[in-house]
Every structure is written in structure tokens, then in C-alpha cells.
Design a protein around this motif. Structure first.
Motif, PDB file in Angstrom:
ATOM      1  N   UNK A  96       7.075   7.413  -4.909  1.00 11.41           N
ATOM      2  CA  UNK A  96       6.434   5.898  -4.670  1.00 11.41           C
ATOM      3  C   UNK A  96       6.779   5.752  -3.200  1.00 11.41           C
ATOM      4  N   UNK A  97       5.919   6.074  -2.083  1.00 11.02           N
ATOM      5  CA  UNK A  97       6.153   5.996  -0.789  1.00 11.02           C
ATOM      6  C   UNK A  97       5.548   4.497  -0.202  1.00 11.02           C
ATOM      7  N   UNK A 105      -5.688  13.831  -8.221  1.00 10.06           N
ATOM      8  CA  UNK A 105      -4.712  13.657  -7.146  1.00 10.06           C
ATOM      9  C   UNK A 105      -4.759  12.287  -6.386  1.00 10.06           C
ATOM     10  N   UNK A 106      -3.809  12.012  -6.058  1.00  8.10           N
ATOM     11  CA  UNK A 106      -3.640  10.816  -5.103  1.00  8.10           C
ATOM     12  C   UNK A 106      -2.767  11.237  -3.877  1.00  8.10           C
ATOM     13  N   UNK A 107      -3.676  11.500  -2.672  1.00 10.58           N
ATOM     14  CA  UNK A 107      -2.987  12.200  -1.678  1.00 10.58           C
ATOM     15  C   UNK A 107      -2.753  13.675  -2.012  1.00 10.58           C
ATOM     16  N   UNK A 108      -1.426  13.958  -1.845  1.00  9.28           N
ATOM     17  CA  UNK A 108      -1.076  15.541  -2.326  1.00  9.28           C
ATOM     18  C   UNK A 108      -0.451  15.327  -3.728  1.00  9.28           C
ATOM     19  N   UNK A 135       1.050  -1.222   0.162  1.00  7.55           N
ATOM     20  CA  UNK A 135      -0.093   0.191  -0.091  1.00  7.55           C
ATOM     21  C   UNK A 135       0.824   1.206  -0.107  1.00  7.55           C
ATOM     22  N   UNK A 136       0.327   2.174  -0.551  1.00  5.33           N
ATOM     23  CA  UNK A 136       1.148   3.638  -0.743  1.00  5.33           C
ATOM     24  C   UNK A 136       0.715   4.209   0.641  1.00  5.33           C
ATOM     25  N   UNK A 137       1.774   5.180   0.927  1.00  6.76           N
ATOM     26  CA  UNK A 137       1.716   6.109   2.215  1.00  6.76           C
ATOM     27  C   UNK A 137       1.998   7.421   1.920  1.00  6.76           C
ATOM     28  N   UNK A 184       1.362  10.535   7.659  1.00 10.16           N
ATOM     29  CA  UNK A 184       1.230   9.156   8.665  1.00 10.16           C
ATOM     30  C   UNK A 184      -0.181   8.572   8.262  1.00 10.16           C
ATOM     31  N   UNK A 185      -0.390   8.584   6.949  1.00  7.74           N
ATOM     32  CA  UNK A 185      -1.595   7.840   6.656  1.00  7.74           C
ATOM     33  C   UNK A 185      -1.437   6.895   5.504  1.00  7.74           C
ATOM     34  N   UNK A 186      -2.184   6.015   5.486  1.00  6.18           N
ATOM     35  CA  UNK A 186      -2.096   4.778   4.209  1.00  6.18           C
ATOM     36  C   UNK A 186      -3.164   5.452   3.327  1.00  6.18           C
TER      37      UNK A 186
END
Length: 162
Positions: free
Chosen positions: A146-147, A132-135, A74-76, A79-81
Motif C-alpha cells: 500500500x503505497x 490488476x491495479x498498476x502492476x 491516493x495510491x501511487x 512516479x504516477x498516481x
């Protein structure tokens, strides 16, 4: 009827100090929301979301680093998945152009570096005009980290599959 009466009440209903205090509390709450959620504040409706798959070409690096990624990770972010998963990883030889002393350019395999293409499937926010995915913006050519829980490497979005 006076606007402010002798008791300091606005239209005889609410004290002017109380009204200022209420406005300050509302401003503090909105400021805190903006600070912690950024531009994602949606007061008048919800954000549209869409399932999307895209490919990130990571910056060439040692194969060991690419081995830290696994299908199903899963990408993070922060502090969130995130609602995104690695679905495919392709590690290939990295070739680069090399010139010799005569000015002849040839393409040669790099002795140490590899390149990786990571396919990611996730739920992105569909805010016109960008996804957008997250920021991170999801557009071909945009830089993208890719985190995962174990690794964070930079790359560029190579392909977007709708």
C-alpha cells in the motif's frame, strides 16, 4: 518481373536497404513500448476496467507507521498516481500465540505492534484471468504494497469486494 532489380529495389518499388531500415525502426519502437509499458501493450483493442473495492491486512507493525495513512489518500506506483483511494482504515490490537515453559499455548496482546486493515477503492484492469491495479494483482492472499505519497508498507489482500 524480377524480385530484386539491378538498382536493388524490391519488386521495382522500394530499396532493400530502406525496407530493412523501416523494419528496424518498427522493432525499436515496439521494444521501447514493451520496456516502458511491460505487458500492458494493447495493440488490438483496449483494456477492460472495473471499479473494485478490496481490503489489505498490513503486516503487524508500530502504530506510528499506520498513522501515516489517511482516508482519501491516493495510491501511487513508481512516479504516477493510480486511480485508487483509501476509503477506510481500521487499526486493531495485534495478538500472537505464546508458549510457556510447560508447553501451554496462550494468545496474548503484543505490547508494541498493531495490525491495520486498509480498504481501497479503485479502477482495476480486468485482464482475464486476473485483476490488476498498476502492476499488482488483486486476489485474496496476494502480497500487496500500500503505497501513498508518504508511506509504503507491505501486506496481503484480505478481502475482495466486487
Amino acid at each position: 518481373m524480377k524480385i530484386i532489380n539491378e538498382k536493388g529495389k524490391l519488386f521495382g518499388l522500394i530499396n532493400i536497404i530502406d525496407l530493412i531500415t523501416i523494419f528496424l525502426i518498427i522493432a525499436l519502437v515496439l521494444g521501447a513500448l514493451y520496456k516502458f509499458k511491460g505487458n500492458d501493450i494493447s495493440v488490438l483493442g483496449s483494456n477492460k476496467t472495473k471499479e473494485m473495492e478490496y481490503v489489505v491486512r498490513l503486516i503487524p507493525n508500530y502504530e506510528y507507521f499506520f498513522g501515516q495513512y489517511n482516508v482519501g489518500d491516493k495510491l501511487v506506483q513508481d512516479k504516477r498516481v493510480l486511480d485508487a483511494t483509501i476509503t477506510d482504515i481500521k487499526i486493531q490490537d495485534y495478538y500472537k500465540s505464546v508458549g510457556d515453559e510447560n508447553g501451554v499455548v496462550s494468545v496474548q496482546k503484543h505490547p508494541l505492534y498493531k495490525q491495520a486493515f486498509i480498504t481501497i477503492k479503485g479502477t482495476v484492469s480486468d485482464k482475464d484471468p486476473i485483476f490488476k491495479l498498476g502492476e499488482q494483482e488483486i486476489r485474496v492472499g496476494c502480497s500487496n504494497f500500500v503505497r501513498t505519497k508518504l508511506c509504503a508498507l507491505p501486506g496481503f489482500i484480505y478481502e475482495v469486494k466486487k
